[in-house]
Design a protein around this motif. Structure first.
Motif, PDB file in Angstrom:
ATOM      1  N   SER A 130       0.738  -1.917  -0.144  1.00 52.92           N
ATOM      2  CA  SER A 130       0.257   0.380  -0.039  1.00 52.92           C
ATOM      3  C   SER A 130       0.830   1.141  -0.122  1.00 52.92           C
ATOM      4  O   SER A 130       1.804   0.858   0.262  1.00 52.92           O
ATOM      5  CB  SER A 130      -1.032   0.191   1.441  1.00 52.92           C
ATOM      6  OG  SER A 130       0.520   0.104   2.400  1.00 52.92           O
ATOM      7  N   THR A 131       0.597   2.379  -0.209  1.00 54.76           N
ATOM      8  CA  THR A 131       1.127   4.188   0.232  1.00 54.76           C
ATOM      9  C   THR A 131       0.337   4.521   0.319  1.00 54.76           C
ATOM     10  O   THR A 131      -1.712   3.927  -0.421  1.00 54.76           O
ATOM     11  CB  THR A 131       1.445   4.048  -1.739  1.00 54.76           C
ATOM     12  OG1 THR A 131       2.500   4.966  -1.351  1.00 54.76           O
ATOM     13  CG2 THR A 131       0.448   4.098  -3.240  1.00 54.76           C
ATOM     14  N   ILE A 132       0.384   5.655   1.089  1.00 50.86           N
ATOM     15  CA  ILE A 132      -0.769   6.565   1.329  1.00 50.86           C
ATOM     16  C   ILE A 132      -0.354   7.749   0.615  1.00 50.86           C
ATOM     17  O   ILE A 132       0.686   8.587   0.192  1.00 50.86           O
ATOM     18  CB  ILE A 132      -0.387   6.690   3.132  1.00 50.86           C
ATOM     19  CG1 ILE A 132      -0.767   7.767   3.884  1.00 50.86           C
ATOM     20  CG2 ILE A 132       1.078   7.577   2.681  1.00 50.86           C
ATOM     21  CD1 ILE A 132      -1.617   8.195   4.898  1.00 50.86           C
ATOM     22  N   CYS A 133      -1.357   8.807   0.131  1.00 53.29           N
ATOM     23  CA  CYS A 133      -1.682   9.559  -0.394  1.00 53.29           C
ATOM     24  C   CYS A 133      -2.237  11.164   0.617  1.00 53.29           C
ATOM     25  O   CYS A 133      -3.277  11.024   0.639  1.00 53.29           O
ATOM     26  CB  CYS A 133      -2.521   9.590  -1.832  1.00 53.29           C
ATOM     27  SG  CYS A 133      -1.885   8.067  -2.773  1.00 53.29           S
ATOM     28  N   ARG A 134      -1.643  12.351   0.303  1.00 52.25           N
ATOM     29  CA  ARG A 134      -2.197  12.484   1.363  1.00 52.25           C
ATOM     30  C   ARG A 134      -3.414  13.710   0.615  1.00 52.25           C
ATOM     31  O   ARG A 134      -4.138  13.767  -0.505  1.00 52.25           O
ATOM     32  CB  ARG A 134      -1.124  13.994   1.418  1.00 52.25           C
ATOM     33  CG  ARG A 134       0.240  13.473   2.570  1.00 52.25           C
ATOM     34  CD  ARG A 134      -0.494  12.625   3.545  1.00 52.25           C
ATOM     35  NE  ARG A 134       0.879  12.530   4.474  1.00 52.25           N
ATOM     36  CZ  ARG A 134       0.399  11.183   5.303  1.00 52.25           C
ATOM     37  NH1 ARG A 134      -0.771  10.607   5.888  1.00 52.25           N
ATOM     38  NH2 ARG A 134       1.459  10.853   5.618  1.00 52.25           N
ATOM     39  N   ALA A 135      -4.736  14.043   1.655  1.00 54.70           N
ATOM     40  CA  ALA A 135      -5.432  14.789   1.478  1.00 54.70           C
ATOM     41  C   ALA A 135      -5.536  16.223   1.266  1.00 54.70           C
ATOM     42  O   ALA A 135      -5.108  16.149   2.044  1.00 54.70           O
ATOM     43  CB  ALA A 135      -6.906  14.007   2.287  1.00 54.70           C
ATOM     44  N   HIS A 136      -5.608  17.092   0.213  1.00 55.75           N
ATOM     45  CA  HIS A 136      -5.796  18.025   0.251  1.00 55.75           C
ATOM     46  C   HIS A 136      -7.479  18.255   0.969  1.00 55.75           C
ATOM     47  O   HIS A 136      -8.142  17.903   1.151  1.00 55.75           O
ATOM     48  CB  HIS A 136      -6.366  18.280  -1.384  1.00 55.75           C
ATOM     49  CG  HIS A 136      -5.905  19.765  -1.739  1.00 55.75           C
ATOM     50  ND1 HIS A 136      -6.777  21.221  -2.039  1.00 55.75           N
ATOM     51  CD2 HIS A 136      -4.932  21.074  -2.157  1.00 55.75           C
ATOM     52  CE1 HIS A 136      -7.016  22.047  -2.314  1.00 55.75           C
ATOM     53  NE2 HIS A 136      -5.168  21.794  -2.307  1.00 55.75           N
ATOM     54  N   GLN A 137      -6.832  20.204   1.234  1.00 52.92           N
ATOM     55  CA  GLN A 137      -8.197  20.636   2.438  1.00 52.92           C
ATOM     56  C   GLN A 137      -9.553  20.334   1.136  1.00 52.92           C
ATOM     57  O   GLN A 137     -10.783  20.989   1.600  1.00 52.92           O
ATOM     58  CB  GLN A 137      -7.552  22.386   2.365  1.00 52.92           C
ATOM     59  CG  GLN A 137      -7.550  23.433   0.867  1.00 52.92           C
ATOM     60  CD  GLN A 137      -7.203  24.328   1.347  1.00 52.92           C
ATOM     61  OE1 GLN A 137      -7.141  24.863   3.002  1.00 52.92           O
ATOM     62  NE2 GLN A 137      -6.848  24.878   0.577  1.00 52.92           N
ATOM     63  N   HIS A 138      -9.565  20.108  -0.247  1.00 53.03           N
ATOM     64  CA  HIS A 138     -10.436  20.348  -1.117  1.00 53.03           C
ATOM     65  C   HIS A 138     -11.915  18.936  -0.955  1.00 53.03           C
ATOM     66  O   HIS A 138     -12.937  18.832  -1.187  1.00 53.03           O
ATOM     67  CB  HIS A 138     -10.431  20.495  -2.167  1.00 53.03           C
ATOM     68  CG  HIS A 138     -10.015  21.647  -2.976  1.00 53.03           C
ATOM     69  ND1 HIS A 138      -9.097  21.990  -4.501  1.00 53.03           N
ATOM     70  CD2 HIS A 138      -9.729  23.237  -1.624  1.00 53.03           C
ATOM     71  CE1 HIS A 138      -9.366  23.805  -3.872  1.00 53.03           C
ATOM     72  NE2 HIS A 138      -9.742  24.420  -2.912  1.00 53.03           N
ATOM     73  N   ALA A 139     -10.076  17.882  -0.054  1.00 50.32           N
ATOM     74  CA  ALA A 139     -10.852  16.796   0.037  1.00 50.32           C
ATOM     75  C   ALA A 139     -12.054  16.914   1.315  1.00 50.32           C
ATOM     76  O   ALA A 139     -11.579  17.764   2.329  1.00 50.32           O
ATOM     77  CB  ALA A 139     -10.456  15.227   0.417  1.00 50.32           C
TER      78      ALA A 139
END
Length: 296
Positions: free
Chosen positions: A101-110
């Motif tokens: 797995s890999t993690i992807c950061r969430a933008h403030q628009h999420a």
């Protein structure tokens, strides 16, 4: 080809028959389907807002609505399954698979995370929006994990998403359940790989028992604490786990596959509010990866 054209004519000819040609509710035919798909690809490659799509793709509302529809009705899952069936029939799938797995950061628009975080029962239905929107808060902040099973050449076979703080091991049975490559012609889909390569995060008795019950070789590293605990218990600790160090060297293909996914800026950072549409973007990148091998 210009920067707004990603798919070649040969690649488009493979997926065009697999896409809906009309709105099933009203029977209204879709226009400019290729241009719309190119617009979806461009948005995720560039990581821009839907409203900022170049005018040559047409109205951004049309592209967004088409993407939302394809995400919700399983279109990209069916396209992916058809390409995998074609690849397997031509002997292009290496069934010594790797999982990670890999993690992807969430933008403030999420959206902010809601619901029960880490409840992985939400992710067995791929076409339902999970209560927590596949968002979770870990040490790095709010994020989403992409869980993948790739073949021995690093090409995606299964792609699921989950909350950022959830562990990898509990997701393993769901990944194995989702692994299903149809046959071209009669026959049941292939669901059993020859071997599964995974890092120490997937080393658990339940995961090893699952693979053993299905006759799948487990090439999973054993953590030091599990090994010490087994030795401390003596005969009650059970036999040492089998581990093929040479085969394990091939596990890095899944890491390289994630590097390819994250070249699309709209996937490296999550901007989507819905987990459904974000996963559809991840699936679309996998479709494009397979098209490069199936249609030169």
């Amino acid at each position: 080809m210009s920067r707004t054209e990603y798919l070649t004519d040969a690649q488009w000819s493979l997926i065009e028959p697999l896409l809906p040609s009309s709105d099933g509710r009203r029977g209204r035919p879709f226009r400019d389907n290729r241009r719309v798909v190119e617009g979806i690809v461009y948005r995720y490659r560039a990581g821009i807002a839907w409203r900022d799509l170049p005018a040559e793709f047409g109205p951004w509302q049309t592209i967004w609505k088409r993407h939302r529809r394809y995400a919700g009705d399983g279109t990209w899952d069916r396209v992916m399954a058809a390409l995998l069936a074609h690849a397997d029939a031509n002997g292009l799938v290496d069934w010594a698979v790797s999982v990670d797995s890999t993690i992807c950061r969430a933008h403030q628009h999420a959206p902010t995370s809601r619901g029960t975080q880490g409840d992985l029962s939400n992710y067995t239905n791929l076409l339902a929006e999970p209560a927590d929107h596949a968002l979770g808060r870990s040490r790095g902040g709010l994020g989403t994990k992409i869980h993948q099973v790739s073949d021995g050449n690093g090409r995606p076979l299964v792609l699921l998403i989950g909350p950022g703080q959830a562990g990898d091991s509990p997701m393993f049975p769901i990944l194995m359940q989702a692994l299903s490559v149809p046959r071209v012609g009669p026959g049941r889909p292939r669901t059993r790989p020859d071997a599964v390569l995974g890092d120490k995060a997937y080393s658990s008795k339940s995961n090893r028992a699952l693979l053993r019950s299905r006759g799948i070789e487990a090439v999973i590293a054993e953590p030091d604490d599990q090994r010490r605990n087994r030795l401390r218990r003596g005969s009650r600790g059970g036999r040492p786990v089998r581990f093929d160090a040479d085969k394990y060297k091939g596990r890095n293909v899944v890491e390289r596959s994630f590097a390819g996914i994250k070249q699309w800026r709209g996937l490296a950072t999550r901007y989507d509010k819905l987990a459904l549409t974000y996963r559809a973007g991840v699936l679309l990148s996998a479709v494009c990866a397979w098209l490069k091998h199936l249609a030169n």
